[in-house]
Design a protein around this motif. Structure first.
Motif, PDB file in Angstrom:
ATOM      1  N   PRO A 167       0.837  -1.202   0.000  1.00 31.61           N
ATOM      2  CA  PRO A 167       0.000   0.000   0.000  1.00 31.61           C
ATOM      3  C   PRO A 167       0.868   1.246   0.000  1.00 31.61           C
ATOM      4  O   PRO A 167       1.842   1.321   0.744  1.00 31.61           O
ATOM      5  CB  PRO A 167      -0.792  -0.114   1.309  1.00 31.61           C
TER       6      PRO A 167
ATOM      7  N   GLY B 163       1.161   1.780  -5.138  1.00 31.56           N
ATOM      8  CA  GLY B 163       0.310   1.412  -6.263  1.00 31.56           C
ATOM      9  C   GLY B 163       0.638   2.202  -7.520  1.00 31.56           C
ATOM     10  O   GLY B 163       0.564   1.669  -8.633  1.00 31.56           O
TER      11      GLY B 163
ATOM     12  N   ARG C  40     -10.833   1.150  -4.339  1.00 33.84           N
ATOM     13  CA  ARG C  40      -9.771   1.186  -3.320  1.00 33.84           C
ATOM     14  C   ARG C  40      -9.574  -0.206  -2.758  1.00 33.84           C
ATOM     15  O   ARG C  40     -10.510  -0.813  -2.250  1.00 33.84           O
ATOM     16  CB  ARG C  40     -10.169   2.128  -2.189  1.00 33.84           C
TER      17      ARG C  40
ATOM     18  N   GLU D 208      -5.116   3.456   1.151  1.00 30.23           N
ATOM     19  CA  GLU D 208      -4.660   3.714  -0.202  1.00 30.23           C
ATOM     20  C   GLU D 208      -5.184   5.059  -0.704  1.00 30.23           C
ATOM     21  O   GLU D 208      -6.330   5.414  -0.424  1.00 30.23           O
ATOM     22  CB  GLU D 208      -5.164   2.597  -1.107  1.00 30.23           C
TER      23      GLU D 208
ATOM     24  N   THR E 213       3.810   8.094  -5.737  1.00 27.92           N
ATOM     25  CA  THR E 213       4.100   6.943  -4.890  1.00 27.92           C
ATOM     26  C   THR E 213       4.785   7.419  -3.637  1.00 27.92           C
ATOM     27  O   THR E 213       5.739   8.182  -3.695  1.00 27.92           O
ATOM     28  CB  THR E 213       5.013   5.962  -5.629  1.00 27.92           C
TER      29      THR E 213
ATOM     30  N   HIS F 174      -2.213  -2.314   5.318  1.00 25.08           N
ATOM     31  CA  HIS F 174      -3.350  -2.522   4.418  1.00 25.08           C
ATOM     32  C   HIS F 174      -4.588  -2.602   5.304  1.00 25.08           C
ATOM     33  O   HIS F 174      -4.716  -3.504   6.138  1.00 25.08           O
ATOM     34  CB  HIS F 174      -3.160  -3.814   3.624  1.00 25.08           C
TER      35      HIS F 174
ATOM     36  N   PRO G 295      -0.705   4.859   5.578  1.00 23.82           N
ATOM     37  CA  PRO G 295      -0.143   3.510   5.370  1.00 23.82           C
ATOM     38  C   PRO G 295       1.050   3.173   6.264  1.00 23.82           C
ATOM     39  O   PRO G 295       1.338   2.004   6.465  1.00 23.82           O
ATOM     40  CB  PRO G 295       0.257   3.505   3.886  1.00 23.82           C
TER      41      PRO G 295
END
Lengths: 429, 784
Positions: B430, B433, B465, B470, B684, B693, B776
């Motif tokens: 996470p 992505g 999602r 995320e 990112t 997650h 995250p």
């Protein structure tokens, strides 16, 4: 003229006919060695077709024709049905135990002919010794280069796997066998699709009986036409009959078909035990309708048996003498089928046990007048019309099979059933 | 679509669709052939033998099961010959000899195919005098389903549904012959999210559902068709009640959405409506600080005064609205009017910071339909674990892949329900992505094969999602990528039931009713932030529980700083426990209106039972509130609001009348609108330490679910899942306590090991009672 094909070696060398050494010493694998060099797969298929070899598992379907149905998709599989479970039938056991290499040579030749690289031998769970012997023979064949990656340097690759069943009669039905081999419940599949189109793992598959494939080395060695010259039309070649019951000399006998039932029972079987009278016999395994002395002089062939309302089936002949309680005999067979019903379709699952219980009641002296009509009507609801060859409301032939003993006693011995009911104690008191 | 051929059916030529099974063709031509095992949504097995008919062939006339034979041109069929009748009566007699015939005490009595067909085709009495087969009965095979093996006729519908449709091979045939039984394996209960479907399709009373057992007789039930409000798939249901209490939901077979199936949360999630804690009177906070019962007029006066005071002191922008995603479109439109027009604030959001950009949901590039899965060559799922969030969509994807042969690519941080049938499974951390998407689009390295699989169109892409940590923009970027794939259909998915309808009604910042642009405003995150910093002072909640649902886990704290909160809801929850006014609303099956599913499909929802006590439809509450705030609404009833909805461009074809008149149950698609979704680029962020997650599970601690006695017990306790390598380097064994600390808190939970995670990634189910925030980056340590 040839009168024995399959049992020559085991008869001559009872001590070691199952070994590779003996097999090779008596000409074994020479045919394979030659065929891989000199023959195309198509030529082998043509010889098998010309032989008019009919399947020895029960249905008697021409093996060459069955091979012709094999769909082109790949991979394709060959499965040897060694789930010999029909009561009164024990011929494949002898072939597996006493001459496994004959079967393996047949498998390699057939696989070459069919474009198969994986063959399976599905052996009845109770056949521990035959399975051990076949397994040993397969290992010997791998070591000697008759199986494996590059068989006899011909480029042919074939793996053979021996699989032991778990003790279900129904797995002798080819699609139930395939389910079992895949790890599923041993239940017959709907047809179509037939295994030749969608069989093992949904790939084209030929399922042949042990005895059928054991004939292939001889056919390829001697030619299809030589095989086709043995025995009467429609019943070519030799056949191993398992004679049991009240004959003086029970056992397996490889014979050329076409002799009369009288010769089969009185000469080959040595007549009835203790000098008793013959009452009736089952001509082709427990599924087959029974014969009585009225047909003693009819020939033993597939087509004649069919014409007379029964079949040679798996080659299991069960002889019953005058002392036999035929109702108890029928109960015994129905009980077997009720026990072996897979249970997936309604008429067989429910009907088999119902019939067993009605017969049980009659045999134990609690029959009712209405039971005769009830037995026949329940049979009719499994095999409508009670005709031959049978119709069925079931998925597979186990349904009509369990009806056979009942229709047999009702056709030939109805007065005995009636007498048993007439002398019955009032039920449920 | 399909060719027509002619068969001879009982002596008359009839035209039927080529290739369909005889049993279906005969039914289409008006001849009903009795059956038990055949189900139109499952492959035939020909086991019960009830549908035997005679078919003429080259070898003569043969009895054959009409469920296993496709029709062919010129086929001659007899469905009522003496032979057929005898065979069918025989099969029925066989089925009945071991059946207990306990119809008077059987839940199925009155709607039982075995009973009905025995009346129609069966013998009048039994010739069976032996003792019937006995089994212990009934036995629970899960928390929701009871099994009576004596009633069972072994049709294998439940077995086939579970194996083939649901992919949960938990209920099977055991033993054989006369002793064959359906059962579960010793240590594996029937813990399937779809178990209720087996109860619905059982042709006898062998499988019964605990929420319905012995509650009613079928002939006492009243029923309406409606739409399940459990998630945004929009499954068609028949809602059934007795004495004004909803007793069960049955799936209705419509092609567009559910094919007749429901998930257990949808099927059994109605009991909260009759829960004792249901709000039945308005509540107003008294001087003692407690909520007290009040009259509607007092409560509405108080609510209006409180909101007006904030507008007077701090301006319209100091009031915000959250919720509406569980309401009907009509209620949502009323909420939009109140907030944006009567009060005049641009700050309103139906989502809870857990969804996707409203523009993406309303106007995804190459927006597709669920039904596109039927033609898909490849399916890409880069979004939530569909089994946990959109269960019936999961079934439709399963069908596309396992039954129809489509390829499947699943991208998810951990093993999801679809992994077992996927051709390619891609894992990622996470937060990373965006980088993964760039590599996938380029077909880099190990992703080359996956990339080329996606060139096999038509491609259906389901994006959303994967978890709550995320970046919501990732799904948009994935949608943008997917839209360029061959013959692409994109389904941008978010779970909450009428979120799509609520957005279409303008319950999103910057979007007005009918998918048009509006003045920008705060979204849920912004509203929570505003509450925290004091710039938002007044709040109206419509069926919203941000304290429980907002991913930060800290919205409750923000809410406590509000000056004035009005909540329209069914229950007291963590968000309105401190509210100033709580107004009781009518819920599912208590109101009439429309809902819009994730495809933009509008369906009618119907009223079956009265709302309890003084609870009222939300649109009426909102209209009364508007009236007190000086809003001059011309329409306030749901029906008049529906007429207003029909003036919105995408909804031009939608009317209650058209929906009620019948659209084959498929509803009407609301397509079009002005808003355009511009695909974002997504950055990112590679955090240090562990990546969290935060995924949803089907049975979470949502208020309605916790009020539902059947479902509440299915919720699990929260467990932190670690990769085995991480577990061993932390010295953590399964069952040990670990402390996980995130952006907004830390929690101590049990540890579990999940090898499907990438090393460095931990998984915590959302809304099971613990929250560490939605960033995250987390740290994990063993509690000693």
């Amino acid at each position: 003229m040839t009168d024995r094909i399959l049992t020559v070696r085991m008869e001559a060398h009872p001590a070691d006919s199952n070994t590779l050494d003996r097999y090779e010493a008596t000409g074994g694998y020479a045919t394979l060695r030659k065929a891989l060099v000199e023959m195309s797969p198509e030529q082998i298929r043509d010889e098998v077709k010309a032989a008019n070899l009919r399947g020895r598992g029960g249905a008697g379907f021409p093996a060459g024709v069955k091979w012709g149905f094999l769909a082109p998709a790949e991979p394709r599989y060959l499965v040897i049905n060694a789930d010999e479970s029909e009561p009164g039938t024990f011929k494949d056991r002898q072939l597996l135990e006493r001459d496994p290499h004959q079967l393996i040579e047949g498998i390699v030749l057939s696989s070459y002919a069919l474009g198969v690289n994986h063959a399976f031998i599905y052996i009845r769970g109770e056949y521990a010794r035959p399975a051990r012997r076949v397994q040993r023979a397969v290992e010997e064949a791998y070591d000697a280069g008759y199986l494996g990656e590059n068989i006899l340097d011909s480029g042919l690759a074939l793996d053979v796997m021996v699989h032991l069943g778990a003790g279900a009669y129904i797995c002798g039905e080819e699609t139930a066998l395939l389910n079992s081999l895949e790890g599923r419940r041993g239940e017959p599949r709907l047809k179509p699709p037939f295994p030749a189109v969608e069989g093992l793992y949904a790939k084209p598959t030929i399922v042949n009986n042990v005895e059928t494939i054991s004939n292939i080395p001889w056919i390829i060695a001697n030619g299809g036409s030589a095989y086709d010259a043995i025995g009467p039309e429609g019943s070519r070649g030799t056949r191993i009959f398992s004679l049991s019951g009240h004959v003086a000399r029970p056992g397996n006998y490889e014979v050329v078909m076409g002799m009369t039932w009288r010769e089969m029972i009185y000469q080959i079987g040595g007549g009835i035990r203790d000098g008793n009278e013959l009452k009736c016999w089952i001509p082709g395994g427990a599924s087959a309708p029974w014969f009585t002395p009225a047909v003693l002089d009819e020939p033993v062939t597939l087509d004649d048996a069919g014409r007379l309302g029964s079949m040679l089936g798996s080659g299991g002949i069960v002889v019953m003498d005058e002392t036999t309680d035929v109702v108890a005999a029928a109960l015994s067979i129905v009980k077997f089928f009720a026990h072996e019903s897979c249970g997936q379709c309604t008429p067989c699952r429910e009907g088999a046990t119902w019939l067993e219980r009605i017969l049980q009641r009659i045999v134990t002296g609690h029959g009712r007048e209405a039971d005769i009509g009830l037995l026949l009507d329940v049979c009719d609801n499994i095999s409508p019309g009670l005709r031959w060859p049978p119709a069925q409301t079931t998925i597979c032939p186990l349904g009509p099979s369990l009806v056979s003993p009942i229709t047999s006693i009702m056709t030939h011995f109805r007065s005995e059933v009636e007498a048993m009911i007439r002398h019955a104690e009032p039920a449920g008191v | 679509m399909s060719d027509r051929i002619t068969i001879m059916l009982d002596g008359r030529p009839v035209e039927v669709d080529a290739g369909v099974l005889l049993i279906q063709a005969a039914q289409d031509a008006g001849t009903y052939i009795p059956r038990f095992c055949w189900h139109p949504r499952m492959n035939p097995v020909g086991m019960c033998r009830m549908c035997l008919v005679e078919v003429e062939g080259p070898g003569g006339t043969m009895l054959t099961t009409s469920c296993t034979v496709p029709v062919s041109e010129g086929m001659v069929v007899h469905t009522a010959s003496e032979t057929v009748k005898k065979a069918q009566e025989g099969v029925l007699e066989f089925l009945l000899i071991n059946h207990p015939l306990d119809c008077p005490v059987c839940d199925r009595g009155g709607e039982c195919p075995l009973q009905d067909q025995t009346m129609a085709f069966g013998p009048g009495e039994s010739r069976y005098v032996e003792e019937k087969r006995h089994f212990e009965k009934p036995i629970p095979i899960s928390d929701l389903v009871m099994l009576d093996r004596e009633r069972c006729i072994l049709c294998a519908r439940c077995v086939r549904f579970s194996d083939d449709i649901a992919g949960d091979p938990l209920i099977e045939f055991l033993d054989r012959g006369n002793y064959t039984q359906v059962n579960t394996f010793a240590d594996e209960p029937f813990a399937s999210y779809f178990s209720g479907n087996t109860v619905q399709i059982c042709p006898v009373g062998a499988l019964t559902a605990t929420p319905y057992r012995f509650r009613a007789r079928p002939w006492d039930l009243e029923a309406v068709e409606s739409v399940c409000a459990g998630c945004s798939v929009g499954c068609r249901v028949s809602v059934q009640s007795s004495q004004n209490e909803i007793l069960r939901l049955l799936g209705v077979d419509v092609e567009a959405t559910n094919h007749g199936w429901l998930c257990d949360k949808g099927r059994f999630g109605f009991q909260h409506l009759a829960a004792p804690d249901r709000l039945t009177t308005p509540l107003v906070r008294g001087e003692d600080g407690e909520l007290h019962e009040a009259s509607w007029s007092d409560a509405l006066d108080r609510a209006a005064r409180g909101l007006a005071a904030i507008v007077d002191s701090s301006g319209e922008g100091a009031v915000a609205g959250l919720g509406g995603s569980r309401s009907t479109n009509e209620e949502a439109l009323a909420f939009e009017r109140l907030m944006r027009h009567t009060i005049g604030t641009p700050h309103l959001d139906a989502a809870m910071g857990d969804a996707l950009d409203a523009r993406l949901l309303a106007a995804a590039p190459r927006r597709g339909l669920i039904g596109d899965l039927e033609q898909a060559s490849t399916v890409l799922v880069w979004g939530p674990d569909l089994r946990e969030e959109l269960p019936v969509l999961y079934l439709r994807v399963r069908r596309a892949v396992a039954e129809l042969g489509a390829g499947l690519v699943v991208v998810h941080p951990r093993a999801s329900g679809l992994d077992t049938i996927a051709d390619h499974v891609v894992r990622y951390r996470p937060g990373e992505g965006g980088a993964l998407l760039a590599r996938l689009a380029a077909g880099d390295g190990d992703l080359a094969e996956v990339r080329s699989a996606l060139d096999d169109g038509p491609v259906v892409a389901i994006v959303g999602r994967t978890g709550l940590t995320e970046d919501g923009d990732l799904a948009g970027a994935v949608a943008g990528f997917a839209a360029e794939l061959p013959d692409a259909s994109v389904l941008a998915v978010s779970r909450r039931s009428n979120l799509y309808g609520a957005i279409d009604m303008g319950l999103a910042p910057g979007m007005g009713p009918g998918r048009v642009g509006e003045d920008p405003g705060r979204d849920a995150d912004g509203i929570v932030e505003g509450l925290r910093d004091g710039s938002v002072k007044g709040l109206v909640l419509l069926g919203a529980d941000p304290a429980g649902d907002h991913p930060s886990g800290t919205a409750g704290d923000a809410l406590s700083r509000a000056e004035f909160v009005v909540s329209i809801d069914l229950f007291i929850n963590d968000s309105n426990r401190g509210a100033d006014v709580v107004l009781p609303a009518a819920g599912f099956a208590e109101v009439e209106g429309t809902m819009t599913n994730l495809e933009g499909r509008v369906q009618k929802v119907n009223r079956l039972v009265p709302a309890p006590g003084q609870a009222r439809p939300a649109n009426e509450i909102l209209a009364d509130l508007a009236d007190r705030l000086g809003g001059k609404w011309e329409s306030s009833t749901a029906e008049s609001l529906a007429s207003d909805i029909a003036t919105l461009v995408p909804y031009a074809d939608v009317s209650w009348e058209a929906l009620d008149r019948g659209t084959g149950g498929d509803g009407i698609l609301a397509r079009g609108g002005d808003v355009v979704y511009s695909v974002p680029t997504v950055s990112t962020s590679v955090g240090n330490g562990m990546a969290l997650h935060l995924g949803r599970v089907l049975y979470d601690r949502g208020t309605a679910l916790m009020m539902d006695p059947s479902l509440a017990k299915l919720t699990q306790k929260p467990v932190l899942h670690l990769h085995p390598d991480d577990a061993s380097s932390l010295g953590v064994a399964v069952g040990d306590q670990v402390r996980v600390s995130g952006s907004d808190g830390s929690a101590e939970v049990d540890a579990a090991v999940d090898p499907s995670l990438s090393p460095g990634v931990v998984y915590l189910p959302f809304n099971l009672g613990v929250s560490v925030g939605s960033d995250p980056s987390v740290t994990v340590e063993k509690v000693t």
